[in-house]
Enzyme design. Sequence first.
Site, PDB file in Angstrom:
ATOM      1  N   SER A  48       0.788  -1.237   0.000  1.00  0.00           N
ATOM      2  CA  SER A  48       0.000   0.000   0.000  1.00  0.00           C
ATOM      3  C   SER A  48       0.819   1.285   0.000  1.00  0.00           C
ATOM      4  O   SER A  48       0.326   2.316  -0.432  1.00  0.00           O
ATOM      5  CB  SER A  48      -0.977   0.016   1.168  1.00  0.00           C
ATOM      6  OG  SER A  48      -0.293   0.175   2.391  1.00  0.00           O
ATOM      7  N   LYS A  76       0.261   4.503   6.689  1.00  0.00           N
ATOM      8  CA  LYS A  76      -0.404   5.309   5.649  1.00  0.00           C
ATOM      9  C   LYS A  76       0.060   6.761   5.745  1.00  0.00           C
ATOM     10  O   LYS A  76       0.631   7.199   6.741  1.00  0.00           O
ATOM     11  CB  LYS A  76      -1.930   5.286   5.825  1.00  0.00           C
ATOM     12  CG  LYS A  76      -2.548   3.910   5.881  1.00  0.00           C
ATOM     13  CD  LYS A  76      -2.537   3.214   4.550  1.00  0.00           C
ATOM     14  CE  LYS A  76      -3.172   1.836   4.690  1.00  0.00           C
ATOM     15  NZ  LYS A  76      -2.862   0.973   3.596  1.00  0.00           N
TER      16      LYS A  76
END
Length: 166
Positions: free
Chosen positions: A40, A83
Amino acid sequence: MFRSALGKTVGFVGYTIQYGCIAHCAFEYIGELVSCTGPSMEPTITSNDIIFSERLSRHLYRIEKGDIIIAKSPSDPKMNVCKRVIGLEGDKVCTSSPSDIFKTHTYVPKGHVWLEGDNLRNSTDSRSYGPVPYALIRGRVCLKLWPLNNFGPLSESPNERIPRSS
Protein backbone atom coordinates in the site's frame (compact mmCIF):
# COMPACT_ATOMS: atom_id res chain seq x y z
CA MET A 1 23.34 -18.47 52.60
CA PHE A 2 19.57 -18.38 52.06
CA ARG A 3 19.53 -14.69 52.93
CA SER A 4 22.27 -14.00 50.36
CA ALA A 5 20.42 -15.88 47.60
CA LEU A 6 17.16 -14.10 48.48
CA GLY A 7 18.93 -10.74 48.41
CA LYS A 8 20.41 -11.45 44.96
CA THR A 9 17.03 -12.63 43.66
CA VAL A 10 15.24 -9.53 44.94
CA GLY A 11 18.00 -7.33 43.47
CA PHE A 12 17.68 -9.07 40.10
CA VAL A 13 13.88 -8.67 40.12
CA GLY A 14 14.29 -4.99 41.03
CA TYR A 15 16.68 -4.36 38.12
CA THR A 16 14.39 -6.27 35.76
CA ILE A 17 11.43 -4.11 36.76
CA GLN A 18 13.50 -0.92 36.37
CA TYR A 19 14.71 -1.84 32.90
CA GLY A 20 11.21 -2.98 31.94
CA CYS A 21 9.84 0.43 32.95
CA ILE A 22 12.57 2.24 31.03
CA ALA A 23 11.94 0.13 27.92
CA HIS A 24 8.18 0.70 28.19
CA CYS A 25 8.63 4.48 28.44
CA ALA A 26 11.10 4.48 25.53
CA PHE A 27 8.72 2.54 23.25
CA GLU A 28 5.63 4.45 24.38
CA TYR A 29 6.97 8.02 24.33
CA ILE A 30 10.11 8.05 22.17
CA GLY A 31 9.72 5.60 19.31
CA GLU A 32 10.10 2.12 17.91
CA LEU A 33 11.43 0.17 14.95
CA VAL A 34 8.71 -1.12 12.63
CA SER A 35 8.89 -3.65 9.81
CA CYS A 36 6.36 -2.79 7.09
CA THR A 37 4.65 -5.40 4.93
CA GLY A 38 2.29 -5.03 2.01
CA PRO A 39 2.15 -2.95 -1.16
CA SER A 40 0.00 0.00 0.00
CA MET A 41 2.86 2.49 0.51
CA GLU A 42 4.91 1.60 -2.58
CA PRO A 43 7.13 3.11 -3.90
CA THR A 44 7.87 5.11 -0.73
CA ILE A 45 7.95 2.09 1.58
CA THR A 46 8.17 -1.44 0.20
CA SER A 47 7.50 -4.76 1.90
CA ASN A 48 10.07 -5.67 4.58
CA ASP A 49 11.47 -2.14 4.86
CA ILE A 50 12.40 -1.25 8.43
CA ILE A 51 11.46 2.24 9.57
CA PHE A 52 11.70 4.30 12.76
CA SER A 53 8.40 5.61 14.09
CA GLU A 54 8.67 8.40 16.66
CA ARG A 55 5.91 8.87 19.23
CA LEU A 56 6.38 12.45 20.44
CA SER A 57 4.46 14.03 17.54
CA ARG A 58 1.40 11.99 18.41
CA HIS A 59 1.50 13.00 22.08
CA LEU A 60 2.09 16.67 21.20
CA TYR A 61 -0.62 16.71 18.48
CA ARG A 62 1.98 17.59 15.84
CA ILE A 63 0.80 15.26 13.07
CA GLU A 64 0.59 17.19 9.78
CA LYS A 65 -0.67 16.58 6.26
CA GLY A 66 1.91 14.62 4.29
CA ASP A 67 3.25 12.75 7.34
CA ILE A 68 3.43 8.98 7.15
CA ILE A 69 2.02 7.44 10.30
CA ILE A 70 1.61 4.06 11.97
CA ALA A 71 -1.93 3.56 13.33
CA LYS A 72 -4.09 0.78 14.68
CA SER A 73 -6.25 -0.55 11.86
CA PRO A 74 -9.87 0.63 12.23
CA SER A 75 -11.06 -2.67 10.74
CA ASP A 76 -8.74 -5.00 12.73
CA PRO A 77 -7.37 -3.69 16.05
CA LYS A 78 -4.75 -6.46 16.15
CA MET A 79 -3.04 -4.97 13.08
CA ASN A 80 -1.19 -1.74 12.46
CA VAL A 81 -1.35 0.21 9.20
CA CYS A 82 1.23 2.49 7.63
CA LYS A 83 -0.40 5.31 5.65
CA ARG A 84 0.05 8.96 4.67
CA VAL A 85 -2.04 11.70 6.28
CA ILE A 86 -4.06 13.36 3.52
CA GLY A 87 -6.42 15.43 5.67
CA LEU A 88 -6.76 16.70 9.22
CA GLU A 89 -9.93 17.58 11.11
CA GLY A 90 -11.98 20.18 9.22
CA ASP A 91 -10.30 19.50 5.87
CA LYS A 92 -12.33 18.71 2.77
CA VAL A 93 -10.91 15.63 1.02
CA CYS A 94 -11.70 13.86 -2.24
CA THR A 95 -13.03 10.41 -1.39
CA SER A 96 -13.13 9.01 -4.92
CA SER A 97 -10.28 7.43 -6.84
CA PRO A 98 -8.24 9.57 -9.24
CA SER A 99 -9.78 7.82 -12.25
CA ASP A 100 -13.42 8.48 -11.25
CA ILE A 101 -15.23 10.93 -13.52
CA PHE A 102 -17.50 12.26 -10.76
CA LYS A 103 -15.56 13.35 -7.69
CA THR A 104 -17.05 13.00 -4.22
CA HIS A 105 -15.82 14.92 -1.20
CA THR A 106 -16.19 14.71 2.55
CA TYR A 107 -15.08 16.73 5.56
CA VAL A 108 -12.79 15.14 8.11
CA PRO A 109 -14.60 15.29 11.49
CA LYS A 110 -13.09 16.67 14.67
CA GLY A 111 -10.55 14.34 16.28
CA HIS A 112 -9.95 12.37 13.06
CA VAL A 113 -7.48 12.18 10.16
CA TRP A 114 -7.86 10.96 6.57
CA LEU A 115 -5.29 8.31 5.62
CA GLU A 116 -4.32 6.94 2.20
CA GLY A 117 -1.57 4.69 0.94
CA ASP A 118 0.82 6.01 -1.71
CA ASN A 119 -0.12 3.05 -3.94
CA LEU A 120 -3.70 4.19 -4.54
CA ARG A 121 -4.60 1.19 -6.70
CA ASN A 122 -3.58 -1.31 -4.03
CA SER A 123 -4.36 0.27 -0.66
CA THR A 124 -7.12 -0.25 1.87
CA ASP A 125 -7.36 3.11 3.60
CA SER A 126 -9.79 5.88 4.57
CA ARG A 127 -11.44 5.56 1.16
CA SER A 128 -12.63 2.15 2.44
CA TYR A 129 -13.06 2.63 6.20
CA GLY A 130 -13.54 6.39 6.50
CA PRO A 131 -11.79 8.92 8.75
CA VAL A 132 -9.53 7.44 11.43
CA PRO A 133 -9.72 8.64 15.06
CA TYR A 134 -6.58 10.47 16.18
CA ALA A 135 -6.41 8.13 19.19
CA LEU A 136 -5.53 5.21 16.87
CA ILE A 137 -2.31 6.91 15.72
CA ARG A 138 0.72 5.14 17.23
CA GLY A 139 3.53 7.25 15.77
CA ARG A 140 4.96 9.29 12.89
CA VAL A 141 7.42 7.63 10.53
CA CYS A 142 10.51 9.78 10.21
CA LEU A 143 13.31 7.56 8.93
CA LYS A 144 13.85 4.50 6.75
CA LEU A 145 16.56 2.31 8.25
CA TRP A 146 16.56 -0.73 5.98
CA PRO A 147 17.55 -1.46 3.27
CA LEU A 148 20.72 0.53 3.78
CA ASN A 149 20.79 1.84 0.20
CA ASN A 150 17.52 3.71 1.01
CA PHE A 151 18.55 4.87 4.49
CA GLY A 152 17.30 8.34 5.37
CA PRO A 153 14.20 10.52 5.59
CA LEU A 154 11.17 9.47 3.56
CA SER A 155 10.19 11.15 0.30
CA GLU A 156 7.19 13.28 -0.49
CA SER A 157 3.97 11.72 -1.69
CA PRO A 158 4.25 10.53 -5.30
CA ASN A 159 0.52 11.21 -5.84
CA GLU A 160 0.14 14.92 -5.14
CA ARG A 161 -3.09 14.04 -3.25
CA ILE A 162 -2.47 16.25 -0.26
CA PRO A 163 -5.11 19.00 -0.50
CA ARG A 164 -4.80 22.51 0.77
CA SER A 165 -6.94 23.37 3.79
CA SER A 166 -10.39 24.58 2.84
